[in-house]
Structure formats: structure tokens, C-alpha cells
Design an enzyme around this catalytic site. Structure first.
Site, PDB file in Angstrom:
ATOM      1  N   CYS A 190      57.922  45.925  55.007  1.00  0.00           N
ATOM      2  CA  CYS A 190      56.981  45.778  53.889  1.00  0.00           C
ATOM      3  C   CYS A 190      55.777  44.943  54.297  1.00  0.00           C
ATOM      4  CB  CYS A 190      57.641  45.165  52.655  1.00  0.00           C
ATOM      5  SG  CYS A 190      58.848  46.235  51.927  1.00  0.00           S
ATOM      6  N   ASP A 232      53.482  32.358  48.488  1.00  0.00           N
ATOM      7  CA  ASP A 232      54.631  33.260  48.442  1.00  0.00           C
ATOM      8  C   ASP A 232      55.732  32.601  49.264  1.00  0.00           C
ATOM      9  OD1 ASP A 232      56.550  35.083  49.125  1.00  0.00           O
ATOM     10  OD2 ASP A 232      55.171  36.697  49.660  1.00  0.00           O
ATOM     11  N   GLN A 236      60.302  33.681  51.812  1.00  0.00           N
ATOM     12  CA  GLN A 236      61.033  33.449  53.068  1.00  0.00           C
ATOM     13  C   GLN A 236      61.116  31.981  53.438  1.00  0.00           C
ATOM     14  OE1 GLN A 236      62.795  35.644  54.488  1.00  0.00           O
ATOM     15  NE2 GLN A 236      62.013  37.476  53.471  1.00  0.00           N
ATOM     16  N   LYS A 267      67.354  35.775  47.828  1.00  0.00           N
ATOM     17  CA  LYS A 267      67.165  35.353  49.219  1.00  0.00           C
ATOM     18  C   LYS A 267      67.639  33.912  49.441  1.00  0.00           C
ATOM     19  CE  LYS A 267      63.076  38.326  49.740  1.00  0.00           C
ATOM     20  NZ  LYS A 267      63.529  39.475  50.533  1.00  0.00           N
ATOM     21  N   HIS A 269      53.353  40.034  52.940  1.00  0.00           N
ATOM     22  CA  HIS A 269      54.256  41.092  52.477  1.00  0.00           C
ATOM     23  C   HIS A 269      53.482  41.955  51.477  1.00  0.00           C
ATOM     24  CE1 HIS A 269      57.660  42.707  50.084  1.00  0.00           C
ATOM     25  NE2 HIS A 269      58.428  42.438  51.113  1.00  0.00           N
TER      26      HIS A 269
HETATM   27  N1  PLP Z   1      57.292  38.036  49.960  1.00  0.00           N
HETATM   28  C1  PLP Z   1      57.954  37.978  51.108  1.00  0.00           C
HETATM   29  C2  PLP Z   1      57.407  37.153  52.230  1.00  0.00           C
HETATM   30  C3  PLP Z   1      59.161  38.680  51.256  1.00  0.00           C
HETATM   31  O1  PLP Z   1      59.826  38.615  52.396  1.00  0.00           O
HETATM   32  C4  PLP Z   1      59.644  39.445  50.161  1.00  0.00           C
HETATM   33  C5  PLP Z   1      60.874  40.231  50.295  1.00  0.00           C
HETATM   34  O2  PLP Z   1      61.310  40.573  51.366  1.00  0.00           O
HETATM   35  C6  PLP Z   1      58.916  39.453  48.989  1.00  0.00           C
HETATM   36  C7  PLP Z   1      57.734  38.739  48.915  1.00  0.00           C
HETATM   37  C8  PLP Z   1      59.367  40.222  47.800  1.00  0.00           C
HETATM   38  O3  PLP Z   1      60.536  39.672  47.286  1.00  0.00           O
HETATM   39  P1  PLP Z   1      61.312  40.402  46.103  1.00  0.00           P
HETATM   40  O4  PLP Z   1      61.523  41.820  46.558  1.00  0.00           O
HETATM   41  O5  PLP Z   1      62.572  39.640  45.988  1.00  0.00           O
HETATM   42  O6  PLP Z   1      60.454  40.331  44.901  1.00  0.00           O
END
Ligand code: PLP
Length: 419
Positions: free
Chosen positions: A376, A212, A215, A238, A135
Site C-alpha cells: 500500500c 500517521d 507503524q 497493529k 501509506h
Molecule cells: N498507515 C500506515 C503507515 C500503515 O502501515 C497502515 C496499515 O498498514 C495504515 C496507515 C492503515 O491502517 P488501517 O488499515 O489499520 O487503517
């Protein structure tokens, strides 16, 4: 001789989805006159009443600032905040609550590590190893560090199915690699990465690993001790919690030796104009008034997940994803994007001859919320040679009937665009 029986995990008890859905007020609303079919859970999940009420109750009965006062409400607020930290600790199975830093979410957690850890440990010519399926929030903070330090960003490839090419990742671990940053589950493709194996490979070369988990946390049991990762980030919104709150797990020894990344109140022990002594971890990383109500809501969300049954949720979502994959692939013109060996929560797809945004718009008119675009993760789209996908993503409250509604909606998309 009796055949050897492989030990199996006992089957998870079935989820009572109808009862569970009643806990989510928003699920009973209509969209364009149709029942809402909410399949945008990878972007954010809906919140059960237990979370909404916990936040309201805190605001009505206990609201005060933390850590500062001797008065009762401040003590209650501090207890609630630290109680939520303990719930996060339990959720990710960290050893100690001080290994949990509250952040605004995954994005802020990755930035914290890139800034606080990265500035100290990454220098000119050093390498940060990420993967092709990250992401943007696990790419850009490392690019910022790279540009500041004259370091290099190295990208481990994935194959056409969306599986990481582990031998390549191993080959790219070089004497200059300072950290590996990898998604546990890809938000664009649903790929579940073999994080424990990646950690093993990196640790064999003395390289720490940030995971990370944005998900993964909603779908899989997370055990940072079993993974042996050094950092793990996830977002509250999430996992059925509020927006604006998330957490970073970091091994105590790493957090201890990291400098703070933001200065201000609460992160200090004493301040003079000459010298400031920083607070202990995790407070050293939590400058300013935290999102106290958000942390309370996150704690309630994790309690809710626990009582709904994480194994039961995982089994239910697995079934939904398999069912949705079968049914959607049978629709003429629909191509599933991301067919990794192990997936969680996410079904990305394209419809031949129809832009994903048009797919999303037609589905929306049917009351079905999916996300369309690059999610993203623009490099993923570039790697696969497509501009965008439509993405249905699942949560505990979704049903096979909703998958059927999605498939019927895709039929409608084909009808409209065949004309
Ligand atoms: N990493 C992954 C794999 C994501 O799917 C997301 C959000 O969709 C993020 C990071 C960023 O999360 P946040 O916007 O809640 O900081």
C-alpha cells in the site's frame, strides 16, 4: 578531571519471550504442517489471550449500547468505552481524554482530519505537504480533498536509503502549506521519521502536523505532548488489539473548532428539523453506535503492552531487526530495501531473479508468513524503481530462531529458483 559521562536511559529489562508467546494461542498452530512463523505484524499483529478474553467478557457480561440509557448495563458499557478512551489517552500521553476520538483505524482517522479539518482550512491553491514514503491511507484522503478544493498535494522527497530529505521538506513548506501529514514509521521501509523536528519546522510557519502512527505505536513509545503534533492516528489491530478500532488524537483546540464529519445519533445534543446542536468533543466525531467491544479490546491490548513492558519490547525488537538485517543480507542475492539511519519493525527485501510473490509463496510452504507486494505504498516502489518487495515485520513475540527460519527459507527460495 573526570571525563563527562553522558546520561543514558537505564537498560530495559529483558523480555521473557517464551512466556509471552504462550499468551498468544494462534502462535502454537501449524501452517502446512510446519510451526507458524508469523512475520506479517506490520499488516496486523496477533492477539494475546488478555485481549480475546476482555472482548468475550464484555460481550457476555456487560454488552449494551453506550450513552443512551439509565439501565445498569448501558452504564457499564459506557464506563467500559470511556475507560478505554482513558487508556488510549495514557498510551499516547495526551493531556485530556476528550482529545481521543475512536475511529475504525488509522485510515478513518486520516479521512476524518482531511474531511472535517481540511474542508474548513484548505482552499483553492493551498497546499498539503506529505512525504514520499506515505501509506496510501495518508495519500488518497488528501488527494480527494485536493480534487474537491482545487488544492495541491506537495511531496517531500526521500533518498535512496529511505530517509526523508529534511532540508527539502523545510524548503517545500510554503506560505500556502495548510497541513503536513507524515508517517512516524514507514510501513514499506521501516524508516523512523524525525517527527519532533518536522513538527518544529512546520510550527515555525504556523502549519499543523498530522502524524500517521500506524507503524510507530506498536514499536515506539508515543508521546504526543513531547512530539507536539496536532493530530496522531493509529490502529488497534497493529498493537495487539482487535480490528475495526483505532484512535485519532487531536489537540483539544483544533477538535473544538472542527465541524463534525458524519452526522447521526450520539454526535448531537439536540435535533429539530430546523437546527441541530452538536455534542462536545470527542463525541461530535463519533456518530452512531461505536465499536464498543473493539474499544474494550483495544484498552486490554494497551494494558497488555504496558505490562509486557514497552521499553523491553522496543529493545527486543531492535535486537531482532539488527539480527535479521545481518543474517538476511548475508544470503547471496538478497538485497535489503530501506537502510535508513533509524528503523523500526520492518525488513523489506528482494531476492535477485525471483519475484517477491514467489518468495512469499515458498516461505509460506515453510510456515513463514511474510507480506509481498507494494505494501500500500506504491509511490515508494516507484521511487526505488522496483515493483514490489518481500517484507518481514516483527512483534514482541518473534524470536531469533524465527529469523533463522526465515533465513533458511530464503536458502530454500534460492535452491528452487536456481534450478
Ligand atoms: N498507515 C500506515 C503507515 C500503515 O502501515 C497502515 C496499515 O498498514 C495504515 C496507515 C492503515 O491502517 P488501517 O488499515 O489499520 O487503517
Amino acid at each position: 578531571m573526570k571525563a563527562a559521562v553522558r546520561p543514558r536511559r537505564p537498560a530495559a529489562p529483558a523480555l521473557d519471550v517464551a512466556a509471552l508467546r504462550r499468551e498468544f494461542p494462534i502462535l502454537s498452530r501449524k501452517v502446512h504442517g510446519k510451526p507458524l512463523v508469523y512475520l506479517d505484524n506490520a499488516a496486523t499483529t496477533q492477539k494475546p489471550r488478555a485481549v480475546l478474553e476482555a472482548v468475550t467478557r464484555f460481550s457476555e457480561e456487560e454488552n449494551a449500547n453506550v450513552q443512551r440509557a439509565v439501565h445498569l448495563l448501558s452504564q457499564r458499557a459506557t464506563d467500559a468505552h470511556e475507560g478505554a478512551r482513558e487508556k488510549v489517552r495514557r498510551f499516547v500521553n495526551a493531556r485530556e481524554a476528550r482529545e481521543i476520538v475512536f475511529t475504525r483505524g488509522t485510515t478513518e482517522a486520516v479521512n476524518l482530519v482531511a474531511q472535517a479539518w481540511g474542508r474548513r482550512h484548505v482552499g483553492p491553491g493551498d497546499e498539503v505537504l506529505i512525504t514520499a514514503m506515505e501509506h496510501h491511507s495518508n495519500i488518497v484522503p488528501w488527494q480527494m480533498l485536493r480534487d474537491e478544493k482545487g488544492a495541491r498535494l506537495v511531496v517531500a522527497p526521500m533518498d535512496d536509503a529511505g530517509d526523508l530529505v529534511l532540508p527539502e521538506l523545510e524548503r517545500l513548506l510554503s506560505p500556502r502549506t495548510r497541513i503536513v501529514a507524515v508517517a512516524h514509521v514507514s510501513n514499506a521501509l521501516g524508516t523512523v521519521n524525525r517527527v519532533a523536528e518536522i513538527v518544529r519546522l512546520a510550527h515555525a510557519r504556523g502549519v499543523p502536523v498530522l502524524v500517521d502512527g500506524a507503524q510507530a505505536a506498536p514499536h515506539l513509545r508515543v508521546d504526543v505532548q513531547a512530539l507536539d503534533c496536532d493530530f496522531y492516528a493509529f490502529s488497534g489491530h497493529k498493537v495487539y488489539g482487535p480490528t475495526g478500532i483505532g484512535a485519532l488524537y487531536g489537540k483539544a483546540a483544533l477538535l473544538e473548532e472542527m465541524p463534525p464529519w458524519q452526522g447521526g445519533g450520539d454526535m448531537i445534543l439536540s435535533v429539530t428539523f430546523e437546527k441541530t446542536h452538536y455534542n462536545e468533543v470527542p463525541h461530535k466525531f463519533e456518530a452512531g453506535t461505536p465499536n464498543i467491544a473493539g474499544a474494550v479490546g483495544l484498552g486490554a491490548a494497551l494494558d497488555w503492552l504496558g505490562s509486557a513492558g514497552r521499553d523491553a519490547i522496543e529493545a527486543h525488537e531492535r535486537d531482532l531487526l539488527a539480527y535479521a538485517t545481518d543474517r538476511a543480507s548475508a544470503v547471496p542475492g538478497v538485497r535489503i530495501v530501506g537502510t535508513a539511519r533509524e528503523k523500526a519493525g520492518v525488513l523489506s527485501f528482494t531476492v535477485e531473479g525471483v519475484h517477491p510473490h514467489d518468495v512469499g509463496t515458498v516461505l509460506d510452504r515453510e510456515g513463514i508468513a511474510v507480506r509481498t507486494g507494494h505494501h500500500c505504498a506504491q509511490p515508494v516502489m516507484e521511487r526505488l524503481g522496483i515493483p514490489a518487495t518481500a517484507r518481514a515485520s516483527f512483534a514482541a513475540y518473534n524470536t531469533r530462531d524465527e529469523v533463522d527460519a526465515l533465513v533458511a527459507g530464503l536458502g530454500r527460495v534460492r535452491e528452487i529458483f536456481r534450478r
